[in-house]
Design a protein around this motif. Structure first.
Motif, PDB file in Angstrom:
ATOM      1  N   SER A 281       0.826  -1.188   0.000  1.00 57.30           N
ATOM      2  CA  SER A 281       0.000   0.000   0.000  1.00 57.30           C
ATOM      3  C   SER A 281       0.870   1.251   0.000  1.00 57.30           C
ATOM      4  O   SER A 281       0.611   2.214  -0.723  1.00 57.30           O
ATOM      5  CB  SER A 281      -0.902  -0.060   1.240  1.00 57.30           C
TER       6      SER A 281
ATOM      7  N   VAL B 207       3.762  -1.821  -8.789  1.00 57.55           N
ATOM      8  CA  VAL B 207       3.579  -2.551  -7.535  1.00 57.55           C
ATOM      9  C   VAL B 207       2.223  -3.270  -7.513  1.00 57.55           C
ATOM     10  O   VAL B 207       1.187  -2.687  -7.820  1.00 57.55           O
ATOM     11  CB  VAL B 207       3.677  -1.590  -6.330  1.00 57.55           C
TER      12      VAL B 207
ATOM     13  N   LYS C  93       2.722   1.747  -3.387  1.00 60.70           N
ATOM     14  CA  LYS C  93       1.843   2.241  -4.460  1.00 60.70           C
ATOM     15  C   LYS C  93       1.699   3.764  -4.377  1.00 60.70           C
ATOM     16  O   LYS C  93       1.184   4.391  -5.289  1.00 60.70           O
ATOM     17  CB  LYS C  93       0.465   1.582  -4.367  1.00 60.70           C
ATOM     18  N   GLU C  94       2.090   4.334  -3.236  1.00 59.92           N
ATOM     19  CA  GLU C  94       1.966   5.783  -3.063  1.00 59.92           C
ATOM     20  C   GLU C  94       3.318   6.503  -3.095  1.00 59.92           C
ATOM     21  O   GLU C  94       3.419   7.652  -2.683  1.00 59.92           O
ATOM     22  CB  GLU C  94       1.209   6.066  -1.758  1.00 59.92           C
TER      23      GLU C  94
ATOM     24  N   GLN D 287      -5.492  -0.670  -0.637  1.00 65.67           N
ATOM     25  CA  GLN D 287      -5.303  -1.026  -2.049  1.00 65.67           C
ATOM     26  C   GLN D 287      -6.589  -1.454  -2.735  1.00 65.67           C
ATOM     27  O   GLN D 287      -6.590  -1.777  -3.921  1.00 65.67           O
ATOM     28  CB  GLN D 287      -4.271  -2.163  -2.160  1.00 65.67           C
TER      29      GLN D 287
ATOM     30  N   ALA E 140       5.696   2.926  -8.793  1.00 63.89           N
ATOM     31  CA  ALA E 140       4.441   2.667  -8.071  1.00 63.89           C
ATOM     32  C   ALA E 140       3.441   1.936  -8.959  1.00 63.89           C
ATOM     33  O   ALA E 140       2.693   1.072  -8.500  1.00 63.89           O
ATOM     34  CB  ALA E 140       3.853   3.979  -7.556  1.00 63.89           C
TER      35      ALA E 140
END
Lengths: 478, 410, 437
Positions: C265, C291, C268-269, C333, C288
């Protein structure tokens, strides 16, 4: 606040139940209506009736105002401690005490979240019918205070039709145990009177509710309309034809777009001017007949498209979109003013359009999502409370909408209550003697006016009536 | 007394005054019969001026539902304040003056396709105001619930002759306290109801009555439970051994109403559950007959027992036992789903007070005894479970001089 | 202190005060206190931003009490981003100072020294195992007082044989159909080496060649959650660089498979974390986008991949089996269906739903260490749900959650095995026998 009183209260509710510091008191300065704010002097979160009783006794002796609070999802400022005092919250009283499957009632603590009651009895094929849009947060106690509604109240009636008993802690800290369900009360219907009294009569800690059987068949329809007018007219006709859907809701284009951008995206067509969310419940034969008749009406009013929820998942999604609509308006502006007027169902189109005109004339953004079947409009005005001029225009538009609806035979509130927000407008609906009567009835419950002061009764009426106190009990003959 | 009559006649004309006989032990009361709100308020102002105690009455059909007034100088009838103020077929609401007979309301609404609840027995002899003040609910209570649920608002006269309102004419409304809920069932002790608004329901397209006979009450109640477990929503379910109902000896009658498809389906469900049943196709007439089985306590006393659905069988068997040992043979009208049992009693029956005392010892039962000239000291109702002091305060603030229906409720 | 450095005002404006979040918030449920719920926290943030409230110790306490489970994000109609708001606020508060010296020292040692260093982590793990084996760990409270109270409840460290790192390259079983890069992690190889190995085995069985760049270690998610944004950015850059060269069979950048929901999570950011970094922003964004969670990637593989690995095999899992949604998988997510569908592919599995499975178990990164009492109380409610489900196996996908559940199951005396999704699927490969048609 007096140190000895604080210590005594702390001894009752414990450290976890007493909130005295400025930071943690701050969020209690308002509920779902953020116009008016004032932090309480203290917040108490008792865990049961007994603790509530002891707190209320001390507060009574000290003459401190008490503001009851459930989840603080109210939209009329009913839980805002505008005159200071102590907020007594029910957030730590949320047990289900009893589910009677045979006689179909439940006894619960006031702080139980509405949805949790239905969940607790779902395995028995029963549910608690009133379903405010905030049902995943609001409490049964708060519902009792406001006589809350919800989409399915069209069929099942608002909260008052579902409350069989109450355990009330009086302003003096006595327990009034009316929790046993009775077919007809002997004497006066204290329970019926208490429901909708907006926390001004006492604090309900336990609530006995009806439970109703889950319907055998539920059919949910989404009807897409080219205009809000046609959508309103089809509802008016469905009502006039005495068809019996279980819920009829309208969402307009702006609301649809906000919902579709949110986690509650329900697949409402974003280009539609309005959608009608219709539900019918009962036996298969009955639902089939009902839906066929309603569809004929929809077609007559130029429905563009009809979608039927194919399963429970799709149905839940359609409803989640509707119920998240208020919150989704946060995407349009930081604040939202939710009007809650009720109008005769023959005048839906006229008053929806007029409300829109009122808002537009003041340069405001308005959207509509409402319980059309009950004539309960929610013209929603988006604004930013940091803009003082805009706030004034919003308040002015709100007043105008209320005036207009009252003049058309409507009323100020269908489910949110009067609270602070509509207090002064009460004079539009009731003449001074009627308001005086309400004030006097309140004084029978709460002699000193300490319970949720400053709500519901217009200031002028209170000022005029401060002088003659209610007759002492000894004078009353009964 | 003559004096009061004369003063009333001055206000209302000779037509506007008659008398009301409450019971055998008292001489009849002068009764004011105003024809409009102004006249009614004038009577109240007169009463306030002269310190007279007032008994508000409609048709008088529910005067026996609680104590007779302890002190009373005049009766104030709302019978001539009759008429439908507003029937809105498109909105499903009806507003009428207090003196309008319930059968008139029912007919008016039926013309627009609506059903009025409460569907009370012998509706021609009742008024809207009297039914509401008496806290009466209808034969259709199983489906629609008590009458107080559908009272949308009232217009009332207070003790000093002022007129106030609460609620409104809208099907959904939370503006102000629900004072009308307080007035409903207050037996005229808080105010005089002048006008009331009701929520209406669709008139059933079709009504049929499904009947089955049972040898005893127990098997009838068991069958009623079987029906309660089905997904059907009858208007009423009645179990009775009244000979005029014609069942032998017990008859379970299920009144179905609604759209044709629904009634047909429900009928099938019940047939499947109960086996051999008789169908009364003319449900309207049969339902009216069953409705009017409720004992009329103006001629002879009657018992009205309430409990919870799960306790009806136990309460009934205990009550039958006690009645038997008191040497009373009676019939019963039972609404199992609502949990009420009505038992008419012989006109003159010496052991009434003792019997009621014993019935009140039945666990989980509330016992009301309705009738005129009840024995001295026999309370018609069980005391309230809680809140007596609050009720006194409520009466104190609504009627500070204790003018209305003195002694009836508290 | 400039409020703008503590609160991102614009994001607080999204909250319209509807309160739909309240019931989902573990700390609000626990305390019933408005400031312990999302709406109250945002209310306080906005009050700071608008100058109505000082960002003092009381405010910091309310902010730090949040688990960052982000359940509120999943129900917020207005789309508030509690995770980002809270990280910003905590970052501002940390930058503003105010912690006592011992707290600053502990944070420095944990975040800046221990977590980024695989060698140090390994050393500490070895020492801790020794202390656990000899019972010395029970002395910690005596030596350290209150601050050592958590030591005896630290997770049991597995033997050294389980703590070996993943091989840099693992061949696919059979003809390779693709290539992925797997995040090694910081705590994972130390405490959950077997989960990492199961992850690789399942991916390989599905026909994927697995790379595991050894240079990459801690992704920095715990740092970001706890307000150490500078360290979080440094670790992000390191993680990005480590995975950058790995390509798919087609030559495109290979997906980066993460088996720890919290890390995935966060990774991804990365784009937002490094948005102010001119050099790294673009790299972070493209990283990102690569991922994926383990379950997400596997479930998205064509059916034949999975059939090759799982088809028709049962696993030694005691039924019924429940899936526990890790917060940073479902709320962080939006991954909910994939793990369930994967479990359902195990032959003969009896899967039931765990009530409120999206509610936080109280682990929440290092929350269970920082606030053990609150964490245990939050877990208690989840344990009741677990007991009510009648499950004998609980499957989740985050190391913290796995530890928390294992501790809780032991404490409650439940006969429930707690597994990572990769372990559950691995059993269908390893021990599984084809079930009768």
């Amino acid at each position: 606040m007096d140190a000895a009183l604080l210590a005594a209260l702390g001894a009752i509710v414990g450290d976890d139940g007493l909130i005295g510091d400025a930071v943690r008191r701050k969020p209690y300065e308002c509920d779902g209506l953020t116009f008016h704010k004032r932090a309480p002097d203290l917040v108490l979160l008792p865990e049961n009736t007994e603790q509530t009783v002891h707190c209320m006794r001390l507060l009574c002796e000290a003459g401190v105002p008490v503001v009851p609070r459930g989840a603080g999802t109210g939209l009329a400022g009913g839980a805002t401690p505008l005159e200071g005092g102590v907020v007594v919250g029910t957030a730590r009283m949320r047990r289900v005490l009893e589910v009677d499957v045979v006689d179909r009632f439940a006894r619960v603590e006031a702080g139980l979240v509405n949805l949790d009651l239905s969940r607790a009895c779902a395995t028995h094929g029963l549910f608690y019918a009133p379903d405010p849009s905030s049902q995943m947060a609001c409490t049964i106690g708060g519902n009792v205070a406001n006589n809350s509604g919800g989409p399915h109240c069209f069929k099942y009636g608002a909260t008052t039709r579902h409350i069989l008993g109450l355990k009330i802690v009086t302003p003096e800290g006595e327990v009034l145990d009316l929790s046993e369900p009775e077919v007809d009360p002997t004497g006066y219907d204290l329970v019926g009177l208490f429901v909708g009294s907006e926390g001004m009569f006492g604090l309900a800690t336990e609530i006995t509710t009806r439970l109703v059987p889950l319907p055998e068949v539920t059919e949910t329809l989404l009807a897409v309309f080219p205009s809000l007018e046609a959508c309103c007219d089809s509802v008016t006709e469905i009502i006039a034809a005495r068809l019996e859907p279980s819920a009829i809701e309208i969402l307009d284009r702006m609301t649809i777009q906000a919902v579709e951008a949110s986690v509650y995206a329900a697949g409402y067509p974003e280009q539609a001017e309005a959608v009608l969310l219709l539900e019918s419940e009962g036996s298969a034969a009955e639902v089939g007949e009902n839906v066929a008749d309603m569809r004929a009406i929809l077609v007559r009013h130029g429905v563009l498209e009809e979608r039927r929820a194919r399963d429970e998942h799709e149905r839940a999604r359609l409803w989640a979109g509707r119920k998240g609509a208020f919150g989704a308006m946060g995407r349009i502006a930081p604040d939202l003013y939710v009007a809650d007027v009720v109008v005769p169902r023959t005048k839906l189109r006229e008053l929806v359009l007029a409300s829109t005109r009122i808002a537009h004339a003041r340069g405001l953004t308005i959207s509509n999502v409402f319980h059309a079947g009950d004539g309960n409009l929610h013209p929603n005005i988006s604004y930013d409370r940091r803009d003082a001029d805009e706030v004034e225009r919003v308040l002015d538009a709100g007043r105008e909408i209320m005036k207009l609806c009252v003049a058309a035979g409507g009323s100020l509130s269908g489910e949110h209550g009067i609270g602070l927000e509509k207090r002064e407008e009460m004079e539009l609906v009731f003449d001074p003697p009627s308001l005086e009567r309400m004030l006097r009835v309140r004084s029978a419950w709460d002699r000193d006016g300490r319970m949720n002061p400053g709500k519901l009764i217009p200031v002028r009426v209170c000022m005029e009536l401060r002088t003659p106190p209610p007759a002492p009990i000894s004078k009353a003959r009964g | 007394m003559t004096n009061i009559r004369e003063r009333l006649a001055d206000l209302l004309g000779l037509d506007g005054v008659s008398e009301l006989a409450l019971d055998a032990s008292r001489s009849p009361l002068p009764m004011a019969k105003p024809t409009d709100e102004a006249e009614l308020c004038a009577v109240l102002e007169l009463a306030a001026r002269d310190g007279l105690r007032v008994l508000p009455v409609g048709a008088g059909s529910r005067l026996t539902w609680c104590r007779p007034p302890t002190e009373c100088d005049l009766a104030l009838s709302t019978r001539r304040l009759a008429g439908v103020v507003a029937y809105e077929p498109g909105d499903g609401t009806l507003t009428a003056l207090a003196g309008t007979p319930m059968d008139v309301l029912a007919r008016t609404a039926a013309d627009g396709g609506h059903h009025v609840t409460p569907d009370v027995p012998r509706p021609a002899g009742t008024t809207l105001g009297g039914v509401l003040a008496g806290g009466a609910s209808g034969f259709d209570r199983l489906r629609h619930g008590p009458a107080r649920w559908h009272l949308l608002g009232t217009r009332v006269a207070e003790a000093d002759g002022r007129v106030t309102t609460s609620g409104g004419r809208l099907v959904k409304n939370v503006t102000g306290y629900d004072l009308h809920r307080l007035y409903c069932g207050s037996q005229g002790s808080l105010c005089v109801i002048l006008e009331a608004s009701l929520r209406l329901f669709p008139l059933p397209e079709r009504r049929v009555v499904v009947r089955r006979s049972f040898p005893d009450a127990e098997s009838g109640l068991a069958a009623a439970w079987a029906v309660a477990r089905l997904a059907v929503e009858p208007l009423a379910v009645v179990l009775t051994d009244r000979p005029d109902a014609g069942g032998a000896p017990w008859s379970l009658e299920i009144v179905l109403g609604g759209r044709k498809a629904r009634v047909a389906w429900e009928r099938g469900e019940i047939e499947a559950a109960l086996g051999e049943v008789a169908i009364e196709e003319d449900g309207v007439a049969r339902a009216a007959l069953l409705r009017d089985l409720e004992p009329d306590p103006t001629h002879a006393p009657a018992l009205h027992l309430t409990s919870r659905p799960s306790r009806v069988a136990g309460v009934l068997s205990r009550a039958h036992g006690l009645l038997g040992s008191s040497g009373v043979t009676t019939t019963s009208v039972i609404h199992p789903g609502v949990a009420t049992v009505d038992l008419p009693l012989p006109a003159s029956f010496d052991g009434l007070a003792g019997l009621v005392r014993e019935l009140r010892s039945i666990d989980g039962a509330r016992v009301a005894v309705r009738g005129t000239d009840l024995p001295e000291g026999l309370e018609p109702l069980d005391p309230p479970r809680a809140g007596l002091a609050l009720m006194r305060r409520l009466r104190g603030v609504c009627d500070p001089d204790g003018r209305f229906a003195t002694g009836r409720v508290l | 202190m400039d409020p703008a450095t503590i609160v991102e005002t614009a994001s607080t404006l999204d909250c319209i005060h509807c309160g739909l979040c309240l019931r989902t918030c573990p700390t609000y449920r626990l305390t019933g206190i408005e400031s312990a719920g999302p709406r109250g926290r945002i209310h306080l943030m906005r009050a700071v931003a608008e100058g109505e409230l000082d960002a003092g110790a009381d405010f910091a306490e309310e902010m730090n009490a949040c688990l960052l489970c982000r359940h509120c994000e999943s129900v917020c109609p207005s789309g508030i981003r509690m995770g980002a708001m809270m990280e910003f606020t905590r970052g501002g508060l940390e930058a503003g100072g105010g912690r006592p010296w011992w707290s600053r020292l502990a944070r420095w040692a944990g975040f800046r020294v221990l977590l980024p260093s695989r060698r140090l982590l390994g050393l500490v793990a070895a020492l801790l195992r020794l202390a656990q084996k000899t019972g010395a760990v029970r002395l910690a409270p005596l030596l350290l007082g209150r601050r050592g109270a958590a030591a005896p409840s630290l997770p049991a460290v597995p033997p050294a044989s389980e703590r070996v790192p993943l091989p840099a390259r693992t061949a696919a079983v059979g003809e390779p159909r693709g290539r992925v890069s797997v995040l090694h992690g910081c705590v994972m190889p130390v405490l959950f080496g077997r989960v990492n190995r199961s992850t690789v085995r399942v991916l390989a069985a599905a026909g994927l060649e697995v790379r595991s760049p050894t240079r990459a270690g801690c992704c920095g998610s715990l740092h970001a959650h706890n307000g150490d944004l500078a360290a979080a950015r440094a670790l992000a850059r390191k993680t990005i660089a480590a995975h950058e060269g790995i390509t798919d069979l087609s030559g495109a950048m290979a997906p980066i498979v993460v088996n720890s929901a919290g890390c995935g999570s966060h990774m991804k950011e990365y784009g937002e974390l490094l948005s102010d970094d001119a050099e790294w922003h673009e790299r972070a964004r493209s990283f990102a986008a690569r991922v994926v969670d383990f379950s997400e990637h596997l479930a998205a593989c064509p059916d034949e991949f999975l059939d090759a690995a799982l088809a028709g095999r049962s696993a030694a899992l005691a039924g019924p089996v429940v899936w526990d949604d890790p917060c940073h998988l479902c709320h962080g997510q939006g991954v909910r269906a994939q793990p369930r569908s994967l479990l359902d592919r195990i032959a003969g599995i009896e899967r039931v739903e765990l009530a409120e499975s999206e509610s936080c178990c109280g682990s929440a990164g290092i929350y269970s260490l920082l606030r053990p009492e609150a964490s245990a109380a939050i877990l208690d409610e989840r344990l009741s749900a677990l007991a009510a489900s009648g499950a004998r196996t609980l499957v989740t996908a985050n190391p913290g959650c796995q530890l928390q559940w294992q501790t809780g199951v032991r404490r409650a005396g439940l006969d429930v095995e707690v597994l990572h999704l990769a372990e559950a699927l691995d059993r269908a490969l390893a021990d599984g026998t084809p079930s009768a048609p």
